[in-house]
Design an enzyme around this catalytic site. Structure first.
Site, mmCIF file in Angstrom:
data_model
loop_
_atom_site.group_PDB
_atom_site.id
_atom_site.type_symbol
_atom_site.label_atom_id
_atom_site.label_comp_id
_atom_site.label_asym_id
_atom_site.label_seq_id
_atom_site.Cartn_x
_atom_site.Cartn_y
_atom_site.Cartn_z
ATOM 1 N N GLU A 1 0.909 -1.240 0.111
ATOM 2 C CA GLU A 1 -0.010 0.141 0.058
ATOM 3 C C GLU A 1 0.895 1.201 0.104
ATOM 4 O O GLU A 1 0.883 1.927 0.926
ATOM 5 C CB GLU A 1 -0.878 0.023 1.146
ATOM 6 C CG GLU A 1 -1.631 -1.346 1.537
ATOM 7 C CD GLU A 1 -2.726 -1.666 0.466
ATOM 8 O OE1 GLU A 1 -3.276 -0.810 -0.223
ATOM 9 O OE2 GLU A 1 -2.870 -2.793 -0.039
ATOM 10 N N LYS B 1 -1.648 -13.266 19.124
ATOM 11 C CA LYS B 1 -2.379 -13.154 17.902
ATOM 12 C C LYS B 1 -3.701 -13.121 17.636
ATOM 13 O O LYS B 1 -4.268 -13.639 16.509
ATOM 14 C CB LYS B 1 -1.720 -14.091 16.818
ATOM 15 C CG LYS B 1 -0.195 -13.878 16.697
ATOM 16 C CD LYS B 1 0.334 -14.993 15.861
ATOM 17 C CE LYS B 1 1.910 -14.907 15.998
ATOM 18 N NZ LYS B 1 2.605 -16.064 15.516
ATOM 19 N N ASP C 1 7.539 -11.393 13.330
ATOM 20 C CA ASP C 1 6.312 -12.240 12.969
ATOM 21 C C ASP C 1 5.272 -11.123 12.923
ATOM 22 O O ASP C 1 4.434 -10.864 13.850
ATOM 23 C CB ASP C 1 6.300 -13.317 14.222
ATOM 24 C CG ASP C 1 4.972 -14.092 13.843
ATOM 25 O OD1 ASP C 1 4.383 -14.046 12.927
ATOM 26 O OD2 ASP C 1 4.973 -15.309 14.587
ATOM 27 N N HIS D 1 -4.885 9.471 -2.294
ATOM 28 C CA HIS D 1 -4.693 8.186 -3.098
ATOM 29 C C HIS D 1 -4.987 8.025 -4.530
ATOM 30 O O HIS D 1 -4.127 7.330 -5.264
ATOM 31 C CB HIS D 1 -6.144 7.319 -2.450
ATOM 32 C CG HIS D 1 -5.964 6.548 -1.314
ATOM 33 N ND1 HIS D 1 -5.691 5.156 -1.413
ATOM 34 C CD2 HIS D 1 -6.038 6.983 -0.223
ATOM 35 C CE1 HIS D 1 -5.463 4.843 0.064
ATOM 36 N NE2 HIS D 1 -5.642 5.821 0.590
#
Lengths: 344, 344, 344, 344
Positions: free
Chosen positions: D34, D165, D241, D336
């Site tokens: 992105e 997580k 991670d 954008h």
């Protein structure tokens, strides 16, 4: 209600209810063992009486819910069953109408988890809070659905996706009970005179305590100081199922400084209250309803919406008063000591 | 308590409280407008009387909390102040002891958000639930802390990290109130005879409804069917601040099939109850305490632990009975219709 | 993708996707620094190849969302504006169609807090995940709404009620991304041979760890062991915006023993994936898409639904394998030690 | 890291890390598909360079966790076992030291649910994020505990009370990873010149969007706009991670107007990062570490704390920039469109 010592008659100053067009002054009962709540709420009420326009209440939405649990052979079958059930919505509505004069099925939500199908039915229930009306309707619906979908199996008449008396997010997001906003604009001068504080201090405390503090506590849709206290007193005094303060407590206090005034509002998306049903026939409840002008025949649902607005206004008064107190070191305990050490 | 029509004397069968060594039968009062709760809880109680060992209660922990909010110049200053405050813990304990005969400071938690410092004090409070004792202690602590740390500023006497009467995660994780587990092992035969269901059906319903259903609803530490109902009735009948059912309702029901028997337990980490304090001097409360054998002088804290165990056992009975009913299509509504349509 | 050392080609055994009718075997890439993930997912894939029917995937729903924030003079004005906006829905749909060939406005949710109005727009976005398409559509909508409702003021193009890449309940309840269920039925024999465990052990672990353990942790719609690991690897290997694993990780693992077999499913309500858009033009992504048969022109949306199913099936394989390992003391570390201590 | 097109070198202006005494300018890599993230974070960095004092980072805490699950005969036995285990803490610490040069056991949390005992071990792990170190330590601990408590049974090496997580509250409340606050004070003039907005506008947006909006969404400890985006880019570029952005995303943005300046801070309680371990030996990671001055031998833990501070400062820059953009209608999409439509 003598067991709660006495019912204070709170004077919730000028109250406007948009749409409902109820204006005027109301006496609101609060049943509680925690007597410091009375003068605290009364202080908020006094403030509201000195603000042009008073407390303005808006009923955003109303509905009551019950979820059922069905079991499908697999997730694909659950999706297909759900589609069929949705396309058959008018027939479900008829079934509900046959179970009660007041219950109307207005919407259907769902969740699929593995091969389980949770259906959450949304009803309007006239002037009743509607627990039993919804359970009765759900029972009829579950029978109909099992008949029409022989591959579905009964799971539970309540699948906890309703969700009743539990701390969840679903009620605020999808709606359960009356969704009411109560708003008050307080001139800085009134703030200083009656609340011994400033708009700025209340705004800052609300952000740091109700928004940030609750967030740090792992709070769920609960940005307020003590909605539960006012709700409990109001629910008990008006014959409600007070266990519904669990979801009722999940609401938001907003405070913003606007042109030197304090904009103060409470948003209560889950007020589960009614003027008919269990507990409403008790003498003190009838008397309390009468004092609030709710013993008059009106269009179905209007009395309960008025009741919800009075409840929200009461919550606003109590919330405002406590926040004001907490902006000043020491005031809170002074109030407690003074009031509770007196002989009851 | 005549306003709640009548107080049913529930017979909570053989009850053992580990450590406390109270065994025997107890009469438990429940004050409620929702009268079907009585026979439902009684059914669970009858089951427990027919199970070897009865309901076993364990007090895992107890503490009461209050969080304060302080403002530091920046986060680094907040960390340094926190370290200093922690290293000064014994002096804080002394301060607390000077505010009450019963309050003892046992621990300190914290959160730092930007330059804000939230301190969460944990106390034991003897036989009182402890709200006021903790606020009084916190007031003394905040005065001491502001004196000793002149660069800190007063934020609030309550920072919502406590967290009182709001749906949060902090109370279950750090502890607030009595943490009680009530357990019962029910032979399959008893399950079928008294509850008209099987261990397997209850196990499956508990997983799908209480665990999965609540999870889908966005529930927060709330895997149960209706803890709030029993808590409300018990709290009102014993003079508690019933608004604390908000956090009280956040608990877990476990059901496992073990060798043909049903292991059934309720875990209630946040029972905020006491045998002294506001509301405890009312006649009907005194009478109820007496019936439960809690009017006897014991070591500070023991009566309130016994009370918490009786409360947890009552919750177990009501939870078991409702789950059993919901395994059978139609039973729930039958029960409601039969009981509520009778003249009150 | 050489930075992640290598992409293992997972063999996700027979896969059926209901409705989409893709059947057959697929190679699925996982990009990760945590290399033990590969053999672990592969073990799950091997199991699925030995189960009649393989992994069955069901797309329950799909939509992408963006919420905007508007300010009304008060709550009543917010309600009235909301009603007007809803009644004008077809015009909003037209506006959205003018911003993109693929974006279609399918629904509108809302929240009112004080005088704030949050509108949450739901779109379908063809084969794109849809972040930018939705922002562009929301920008056009906000312009239109502000023009047509001059008393409303701009608050934000994103009001966090969307909700993007944050741990919330709204996405699971109202929908965001592909909602996919992947199911597998594993004979007890296969369970023992390939997973060195029994259906009963996995069922018990799933209840105690994924459901109860996460609940105790204050988890929000997150009853699983490690969805996030597989999602990260899959998202990176297929050019997704991997920050969306935040909401993607909020899903449910179900395990039930049925007639000696293990029913095992993963429910992923928030898979935000696409086959076109940012990141999809990279060489290794194109190659990976090709291996999964997703480089073929199909009806808009179908490729991304297939991709979501492959993703869900991959999550199932990894989840199954880890749970199986954790039923056996010591196995987990053995696997780690063996794999990671090797020269990379 | 060529798969992510290129790594922009963000200039995170003057950075101070309290305690660690790192001052100066740093180049921070962000790996992402992105690409508009780069100029956005860079804008925030430019602002910080123009503020006296720059970004100040504070490491509040650090620890890594693993929870195990044990089964006791009943809740009483679980409590007794827990007491015994706690009283034996030094022996557990020794066991942990035998498994690694770096892992140190520093604390033990617990939950009891029915007869289940969840133990949550807290470790320091030197410069490693510590997943494997903790699992290895937990494995040794579980062996020791089962030996010393023969009536306890193995439940799981991970009981999800860790919590890894997944979107939970426990990590923020009890701690997991580096707990870092990054703060910046921005003069109103700089705010207007570089961010095209005012302190007041950012303050209001932060309250309404990040605090109220997320709260309405049923958010859990997640009051921010897009922490996850910066975390993903930073984690991937530094060999972490990245699935740990799930808990990493749960943090708070604070914005307050102070004397015409904007106080802006991000609080990140769960940054799980390290400078050694899996993924850290990759060439581009080594190079990135070198550019950030983290290839120098220091006291164990210091490099990873510096890394966490750089990460938090990066998050601050990206968060500030996006919020500023969202105060201005239309700016977001303009950015954008301009950036993404260019040929890559």
């Amino acid at each position: 209600m003598s067991d709660f010592a006495q019912i204070p008659m709170q004077f919730i100053g000028p109250l406007k209810v948009s749409g409902l067009v109820i204006e005027g002054d109301y006496e609101v009962p609060l049943a509680t063992y925690e007597t410091p709540l009375w003068p605290s709420v009364n202080r908020g009420a006094r403030v509201s009486m000195n603000c042009a326009g008073g407390i303005q209440c808006t009923v955003v939405d109303e509905r009551m819910t019950r979820s059922i649990l069905l079991e499908a052979p697999d997730a694909t079958a659950a999706v297909l069953a759900l589609e069929k059930i949705k396309s058959n919505f008018p027939a479900l509505q008829k079934t509900v109408e046959s179970t009660s004069r007041f219950a109307k099925l207005i919407n259907l939500n769902s969740q699929i988890a593995g091969n389980l199908l949770f259906l959450r039915f949304e009803f309007t229930t006239g002037d009743a809070a509607g627990h039993n009306m919804c359970t009765q309707a759900a029972e009829a619906l579950i029978e109909q659905l099992l008949e029409q979908n022989p591959h579905l199996e009964y799971g539970s008449i309540s699948g906890n996706y309703c969700s009743d008396k539990k701390a969840t997010a679903v009620n605020g997001i999808l709606g359960r009970g009356k969704y009411v906003v109560a708003e008050l604009t307080i001139p800085g001068k009134i703030c200083r005179r009656y609340l011994k504080t400033t708009p700025e201090k209340i705004v800052q405390l609300n952000i740091r305590k109700n928004l940030i503090g609750t967030m740090l506590a792992g709070g769920l849709r609960s940005a307020n100081a003590h909605f539960a206290n006012m709700l409990l007193g109001f629910y008990l005094a008006t014959g409600q199922d007070a266990a519904n303060i669990v979801e009722g407590s999940q609401g938001l206090t907003m405070a913003e400084e606007r042109d030197g005034n304090l904009y103060f509002s409470v948003t209560l998306p889950n007020l589960i209250v009614g003027t008919v049903g269990n507990g409403k026939g008790l003498d003190f409840v009838l008397e309390n309803m009468q004092r609030m002008g709710l013993d008059v025949a009106r269009e179905p649902g209007e009395n309960s919406r008025r009741l919800a607005c009075l409840c929200a206004a009461t919550v606003l008064c109590g919330e405002l008063s406590l926040l004001a107190a907490q902006t000043n070191p020491g005031e809170l305990m002074k109030a407690h000591r003074k009031l509770e050490r007196k002989p009851a």
